[in-house]
Design an enzyme around this catalytic site. Structure first.
Site, PDB file in Angstrom:
ATOM      1  N   SER A   7       0.860  -1.180   0.000  1.00  0.00           N
ATOM      2  CA  SER A   7       0.000   0.000   0.000  1.00  0.00           C
ATOM      3  C   SER A   7       0.898   1.232   0.000  1.00  0.00           C
ATOM      4  CB  SER A   7      -0.938  -0.005   1.214  1.00  0.00           C
ATOM      5  OG  SER A   7      -0.221  -0.284   2.395  1.00  0.00           O
ATOM      6  N   GLU A   9       1.232   5.441   0.873  1.00  0.00           N
ATOM      7  CA  GLU A   9       0.679   6.590   1.596  1.00  0.00           C
ATOM      8  C   GLU A   9       1.083   7.887   0.904  1.00  0.00           C
ATOM      9  OE1 GLU A   9       0.854   6.431   5.933  1.00  0.00           O
ATOM     10  OE2 GLU A   9       1.575   8.491   5.908  1.00  0.00           O
ATOM     11  N   ALA A  43      -3.673  18.963  10.598  1.00  0.00           N
ATOM     12  CA  ALA A  43      -4.277  19.310  11.886  1.00  0.00           C
ATOM     13  C   ALA A  43      -5.104  20.579  11.783  1.00  0.00           C
ATOM     14  CB  ALA A  43      -3.197  19.485  12.936  1.00  0.00           C
ATOM     15  N   ARG A  99      -4.017   9.718  16.554  1.00  0.00           N
ATOM     16  CA  ARG A  99      -4.134  10.881  17.431  1.00  0.00           C
ATOM     17  C   ARG A  99      -3.707  12.146  16.705  1.00  0.00           C
ATOM     18  NH1 ARG A  99       0.078  12.219  22.060  1.00  0.00           N
ATOM     19  NH2 ARG A  99       1.187  12.807  20.169  1.00  0.00           N
ATOM     20  N   GLY A 100      -2.633  12.044  15.918  1.00  0.00           N
ATOM     21  CA  GLY A 100      -2.046  13.237  15.312  1.00  0.00           C
ATOM     22  C   GLY A 100      -1.146  13.930  16.316  1.00  0.00           C
ATOM     23  N   ASP A 101      -0.460  14.956  15.857  1.00  0.00           N
ATOM     24  CA  ASP A 101       0.415  15.741  16.728  1.00  0.00           C
ATOM     25  C   ASP A 101      -0.033  17.179  16.683  1.00  0.00           C
ATOM     26  OD1 ASP A 101       2.277  13.721  17.577  1.00  0.00           O
ATOM     27  OD2 ASP A 101       2.933  13.663  15.483  1.00  0.00           O
ATOM     28  N   TYR A 137       4.325   1.285  17.123  1.00  0.00           N
ATOM     29  CA  TYR A 137       5.702   1.800  17.170  1.00  0.00           C
ATOM     30  C   TYR A 137       6.706   0.745  17.629  1.00  0.00           C
ATOM     31  CZ  TYR A 137       2.984   5.974  16.624  1.00  0.00           C
ATOM     32  OH  TYR A 137       2.100   6.899  16.118  1.00  0.00           O
ATOM     33  N   HIS A 141       6.820   4.806  20.834  1.00  0.00           N
ATOM     34  CA  HIS A 141       6.412   6.191  20.560  1.00  0.00           C
ATOM     35  C   HIS A 141       7.201   7.146  21.471  1.00  0.00           C
ATOM     36  CE1 HIS A 141       3.822   9.816  20.644  1.00  0.00           C
ATOM     37  NE2 HIS A 141       3.596   9.482  19.385  1.00  0.00           N
ATOM     38  N   LYS A 157      -6.276   0.446  21.598  1.00  0.00           N
ATOM     39  CA  LYS A 157      -6.837   0.775  20.274  1.00  0.00           C
ATOM     40  C   LYS A 157      -7.449  -0.470  19.627  1.00  0.00           C
ATOM     41  CE  LYS A 157      -2.864   2.957  18.917  1.00  0.00           C
ATOM     42  NZ  LYS A 157      -1.952   3.912  18.248  1.00  0.00           N
ATOM     43  N   GLN A 168       5.146   2.749  12.564  1.00  0.00           N
ATOM     44  CA  GLN A 168       6.064   3.843  12.245  1.00  0.00           C
ATOM     45  C   GLN A 168       7.237   3.219  11.498  1.00  0.00           C
ATOM     46  OE1 GLN A 168       6.780   6.710  11.335  1.00  0.00           O
ATOM     47  NE2 GLN A 168       6.129   7.738  13.221  1.00  0.00           N
ATOM     48  N   PHE A 208      12.752  14.236  10.194  1.00  0.00           N
ATOM     49  CA  PHE A 208      11.558  13.429  10.486  1.00  0.00           C
ATOM     50  C   PHE A 208      11.856  12.471  11.637  1.00  0.00           C
ATOM     51  CE2 PHE A 208       9.351  13.049   6.028  1.00  0.00           C
ATOM     52  CZ  PHE A 208       8.943  14.354   6.134  1.00  0.00           C
ATOM     53  N   HIS A 258       3.736  -1.141   3.761  1.00  0.00           N
ATOM     54  CA  HIS A 258       3.065   0.143   3.555  1.00  0.00           C
ATOM     55  C   HIS A 258       4.142   1.194   3.323  1.00  0.00           C
ATOM     56  CE1 HIS A 258      -0.164   3.157   4.156  1.00  0.00           C
ATOM     57  NE2 HIS A 258       0.703   3.839   4.870  1.00  0.00           N
TER      58      HIS A 258
END
Ligand code: FAD
Length: 278
Positions: A7, A9, A43, A99-101, A137, A141, A157, A168, A208, A258
């Site tokens: 896949s 992204e 965001a 969740r996002g940052d 992770y 994380h 989750k 990740q 990153f 992915h």
């Protein structure tokens, strides 16, 4: 021949230049017949509209099975509810829930604090309409107290209704295998697909990696630095290294790959060619 599903992204292009870059990458990546593609979620505020528009574009104009990412950041219950309705109407069957940052300068997150809260909400609102992927992770994380707590939060989750997980990125296959072993011992049975980051721009990758806590092994840093400005040698060496990682992961039982394409085709294609996928 590697026969696992792959896949890709993407991030939602905002400028005309970014749109042209993605458009140029798509035909080549489509030729690799991905199982699905996904599009990240920014965001808050105006960025909320970029992901749905990109998903519509990928689905309707490229015929791709495009799955939206959805994050807690900046989204109220009502905003997220209406996005879910919109995605269902578009025919989406898969969502990547995060969740996002919190970006610097943004004071508060949305109505949900953790990805597990978002997964629970999606399940409550949409029943079984979506296959829900979550993040995990192998190298822990960066905000987690420790690996044990992070695994417990991953399990929350899954218990809230996730169907699959994407990791990740990492460059150490053992971190993945040990993580999967720990997850299985904790009773987590869903597929855990490794997230693969091609190496195109080493200084960008370093930035990153500092932010997301992914480790670039010292030997890899040293080898890439030694190649200096020789872009062709860097590309070829990096593709060899990441393809070797992918081969080890698949041989060790990874259920898919992915790719974080960053909307570029060449670095991902170079790896897939070495996996005999194209
Ligand atoms: P969570 O699972 O909520 O975990 C976040 C942190 O909180 C972890 O340290 C966890 O251990 C801890 N935690 C969880 N629950 C609790 C609890 N109950 N009590 C205390 N601590 C807790 N970001 C975006 O903004 N948009 C994207 O589209 C996007 N796509 C991504 C796709 C993938 C495959 C991956 C791996 C990451 C993606 N990210 C994206 C980045 C992601 O949002 C960040 O890594 C973020 O910091 C954590 O997201 P999460 O969903 O894993 O959060």
């Amino acid at each position: 021949m590697t026969s696992v599903p792959i896949s890709f992204e993407f991030f939602p292009p905002k400028t005309d230049e970014q749109k042209a870059t993605l458009e140029a990458a798509l035909p080549k990546l489509k030729s690799l017949q991905p199982d699905y593609v996904s599009c990240t979620f920014g965001a808050g505020g105006s960025t909320l509209s970029y992901t749905p528009e990109t998903i519509r574009h990928l689905r309707e104009e490229h015929g791709l099975d495009a799955a939206p990412h959805l994050s807690c950041m900046g989204g109220t219950r009502d905003e997220i509810r209406s996005l879910l309705v919109r995605y269902k109407t578009m025919g989406c069957k898969r969502i990547v829930a995060l969740r996002g940052d919190l970006p610097s300068g943004m004071a508060s997150h949305g109505d949900f604090r953790y990805a597990s809260d978002l997964v629970e909400f999606i399940r409550k609102e949409s029943g079984g309409s979506f296959h829900i992927e979550v993040a995990c992770y192998p190298e822990v994380h960066p905000q987690a107290d420790d690996a044990h707590a992070d695994l417990a939060h991953f399990k929350a989750k899954v218990d809230a209704g996730a169907n699959g997980a994407i990791t990740q990125y990492f460059y150490n296959a053992d971190a993945y295998f040990r993580f999967v072993d720990s997850a299985r011992r904790a009773g987590i049975t869903l597929p855990i697909v490794p997230g693969i980051m091609p190496i195109a721009n080493f200084s960008q990758l370093r930035r990153f990696s500092d932010m997301c806590g992914a480790e670039i092994p010292r030997w890899l840093t040293k080898r890439l630095v030694a190649l200096g400005d020789d872009a062709e040698s860097i590309r070829s060496f990096a593709a060899d290294v990441v393809a070797d990682l992918c081969n080890r992961l698949v041989a060790g039982g990874a259920p898919g790959l992915h790719f974080y394409t960053l909307n570029r085709s060449k670095p991902t294609l170079a790896i897939c060619e070495r996996l005999a996928l194209s």
